[in-house]
Design an enzyme around this catalytic site. Structure first.
Site, PDB file in Angstrom:
ATOM      1  N   SER A  25       0.852  -1.187   0.000  1.00 53.45           N
ATOM      2  CA  SER A  25       0.000   0.000   0.000  1.00 53.45           C
ATOM      3  C   SER A  25       0.891   1.242   0.000  1.00 53.45           C
ATOM      4  O   SER A  25       1.670   1.442  -0.935  1.00 53.45           O
ATOM      5  CB  SER A  25      -0.944  -0.051   1.201  1.00 53.45           C
ATOM      6  N   HIS A  48      -8.130  -4.920  -0.979  1.00 53.68           N
ATOM      7  CA  HIS A  48      -6.869  -4.301  -0.565  1.00 53.68           C
ATOM      8  C   HIS A  48      -6.217  -5.205   0.478  1.00 53.68           C
ATOM      9  O   HIS A  48      -6.007  -4.851   1.638  1.00 53.68           O
ATOM     10  CB  HIS A  48      -7.121  -2.910  -0.002  1.00 53.68           C
TER      11      HIS A  48
END
Length: 687
Positions: free
Chosen positions: A543, A658
């Site tokens: 991320s 995610h």
């Protein structure tokens, strides 16, 4: 022949790889399929399957801790294992939960639901209301942030015919009463901010079409999101409305079901927790009010009714220091729990308000080293009797789940996680590296005692959004890296929250490069101390950590042997135009503003790749259902590196959001692929 290195710093918008941003396009998916086949052919096979199955079996163990929250008198849990890969939503009682093998009642089998409806469902969130059997379930396809909302009855254990239902969108809902929802969802025309989150709070009554729901509160399109919260402790069910101006700034109002009635006269850069007639506030910057200045990161308490009448006499509940910072705070049964890191050691204090003063005590019986997390057992504050749960662990000690009844009794162990790897001969040590500007950067090293100069090292960090990195027990790294003779290192970079706002701001916006310098300094310190050599250091980040890892590639390639970059943010020229990217401007800056692009371009690795460099091999992995960080970041970076002749590998499974997969086996496969790549590229042949 010259190499096509577009996009470049001089022409940042001349991007030949834009077509890879079309997530489901035929040509991009052909690229993904070819890349997946190449990567799995190189690093898959029998050894990969063996390690994946070892790891999946650890994640699926029946004696793993079932983390719970209490709703009414029942404890609820969502459980995944090999038989139930998508999960079971289930419940039990506290009396039963204390037993070694509790009996559980299944409320919803998500695997059965997915099979019967032919959808890739995962259960993302459960929203209930005290005293009611109804819930709003947030169902995610493949782990995406966007969810479908559906009303469910816990009494009949079935979805409600003609109940509240909303198509897929980012956001959720809270119950106002049995027939009314407060909807904070991006679903509908003009209902999304530029970040893709809810722009309004709507009052949605049973039987209404959602298009008929009245708008109670709205944010601007340029804000990050609008949100609300119902405080059921107050007799009239106070509703808090908020505009999330950006990631770190808020405008907060108080009201009722007619909408906001008064905006609180507070700085925008605050964190606020309300509880009945009490407020706790933490400003990010120094705040001068009523003739007094309060320090940034102090925690302040005041009566809400007094504040609304103009009172500004705050009680100081926490004073920060250079390496002593608040990590979070929450209310439970009329008391405020403060989570503190003091030189990275956990501390917890409870502050209790009265009409005249605040009392203070230390939460008893918790260790002062390792990792300690504390939270309220009850899902709804209005039902809480003050019971707290704590999770205690360190890199070599598996988690224990503790119960502190009413928040003051000595902790009792409810559950103990199993040991998933052999820790014989391993030690945990703390160190500091000196970064480019002289700042001390802490890091934790776990592995065999003594320095060999050739240790296979796995490094990781984050360095963003005020997120603190803590040395948790890591089942996969323990089993597949530590147990086999390796060493792991976690670094506390600037940009994180370990030492408060000043530490975060030191690695934010124009200073973001410093957090990358910090990571490189830790890598150099490992070599200086004789632990290892640069070619034996493998590093991973995900991320925001994707910016970190790709900057190690282009800025500090000589300090690493291999890099694993996961669900990454990379292209800092276009990030604000991709999915939720606009919501992160407060962390990085706005590339459409020339002065801010001047600093952003210095750490946009996508634009800084140069031909003829000695870059270490890199594996870049994402998931197609990541609707937070666009998979185009990973795809484009891999394609550009490959076109320029560098060793870059790519992997993209279809699901996972995610994260690393929608179930334990997918998650294990994602991780093992990365470990096998890193081990091979740093020349680690396991004994």
């Amino acid at each position: 022949m010259s190499v096509d290195d577009r996009p470049t710093l001089s022409a940042p918008d001349d991007d030949p790889w834009l077509w890879l941003e079309e997530i489901e396009g035929t040509q991009p998916l052909d690229f993904v399929e070819r890349q997946n086949q190449l990567t799995l052919a190189a690093f898959g096979g029998a050894a990969f399957e063996r390690d994946r199955d070892i790891l999946a079996a650890i994640y699926d163990r029946p004696d793993n801790i079932p983390y719970v929250s209490r709703r009414g008198s029942d404890l609820h849990n969502v459980w995944k294992d090999a038989t139930n890969p998508r999960g079971l939503w289930r419940r039990t009682t506290m009396e039963e939960f204390r037993k070694p093998h509790p009996a559980w009642e299944t409320i919803l089998d998500i695997d059965q639901l997915a099979a019967s409806e032919g959808e890739d469902w995962l259960l993302s969130q459960i929203t209930t209301m005290p005293g009611s059997s109804r819930a709003i379930l947030s169902l995610s396809r493949g782990g995406s942030d966007a969810v479908t909302l559906r009303e469910f009855d816990l009494a009949t254990k079935s979805f409600v015919a003609d109940g509240f239902t909303l198509p897929e969108a980012k956001g959720g809902a809270d119950w106002l009463d049995a027939d009314t929802l407060l909807l904070s969802s991006a679903h509908g025309e003009d209902m999304a901010t530029s970040s893709g989150y809810a722009r309004t709070v709507r009052l949605w009554r049973r039987g209404q079409k959602v298009e008929q729901a009245s708008v109670l509160f709205e944010a601007s399109v340029s804000d990050m999101a609008a949100y609300c919260y119902v405080d059921r402790i107050t007799p009239n069910r106070t509703i808090w409305f908020g505009r999330m101006l950006d990631f770190f700034n808020f405008s907060v109002s108080i009201g009722d079901q007619t909408g906001p009635l008064a905006r609180l006269d507070l700085p925008t850069d605050i964190e606020l927790q309300a509880h009945g007639d009490w407020l706790a506030i933490k400003p990010r910057s120094d705040w001068s009010v009523a003739g007094r200045t309060y320090k940034a990161d102090a925690v302040l308490g005041i009566s809400l009714s007094a504040f609304l009448k103009g009172g500004r006499e705050f009680a100081v509940l926490f004073e920060p220091a250079p390496r002593r910072a608040i990590q979070g705070f929450f209310w439970v049964a009329g008391r405020l729990v403060l989570s503190i890191l003091d030189e990275l050691r956990p501390r917890f204090e409870i502050c209790t308000p009265s009409a005249t003063t605040w009392s203070r005590e230390t939460l008893p019986g918790l260790p002062q080293i390792g990792v300690v997390d504390v939270w309220a057992l009850d899902r709804h504050a209005s039902e809480s009797n003050g019971d707290l749960l704590a999770n205690v662990q360190d890199p070599l000690t598996p988690p224990s789940l503790l119960l502190m009844e009413r928040g003051v009794a000595s902790p009792t162990v409810l559950k103990q996680a199993p040991k998933t790897f052999t820790a014989d001969g391993l030690v945990v040590t703390q160190h500091e590296a000196i970064s480019v500007d002289g700042e001390r950067i802490p890091y934790v090293q776990t592995g065999p005692a003594g320095e060999t100069g050739d240790a296979p090292v796995y490094m990781t960090a984050y360095g963003g959004f005020a997120v603190s990195v803590k040395p948790y027990y890591h089942a996969s790294l323990g089993k597949l890296w530590l147990e086999r003779g390796g060493t792991i290192v976690q670094a506390n970079l600037r940009g994180g929250g370990e030492f408060g706002t000043r530490w975060h701001d030191a690695g934010r916006l124009a200073s973001k490069k410093l957090s990358h310098d910090d990571f490189a300094a830790v890598a150099a310190d490992l070599v200086r101390r004789g632990v290892t050599s640069a070619k034996r250091i493998a590093a991973q980040g995900g991320s925001n950590g994707g910016i970190l890892i790709t900057n190690m590639l282009v800025r500090y390639p000589e300090r690493f042997g291999a890099l694993f970059c996961t669900i990454p943010l990379i292209d800092m020229r276009r990030y604000t135009k991709l999915l939720a990217g606009a919501s992160w401007i407060a962390e990085y800056g706005d590339p459409d503003k020339p002065d801010e692009w001047e600093w952003l371009k210095t750490y946009s690795a996508y634009h800084n790749v140069k031909a003829g460099q000695a870059y270490p091999p890199i594996l870049i992995a994402t998931t197609r259902r990541d609707d937070r960080v666009h998979p185009g970041h990973a795809r484009k970076m891999a394609a550009k590196l490959q076109a320029m002749g560098f060793e870059a590998w790519f992997y993209e499974p279809a699901a996972g959001g995610h994260g690393y997969g929608k179930d334990n086996k997918e998650r294990a496969g994602f991780e093992v692929l990365g470990y096998r790549f890193l081990k091979e590229k740093i020349g680690w042949t396991e004994g």
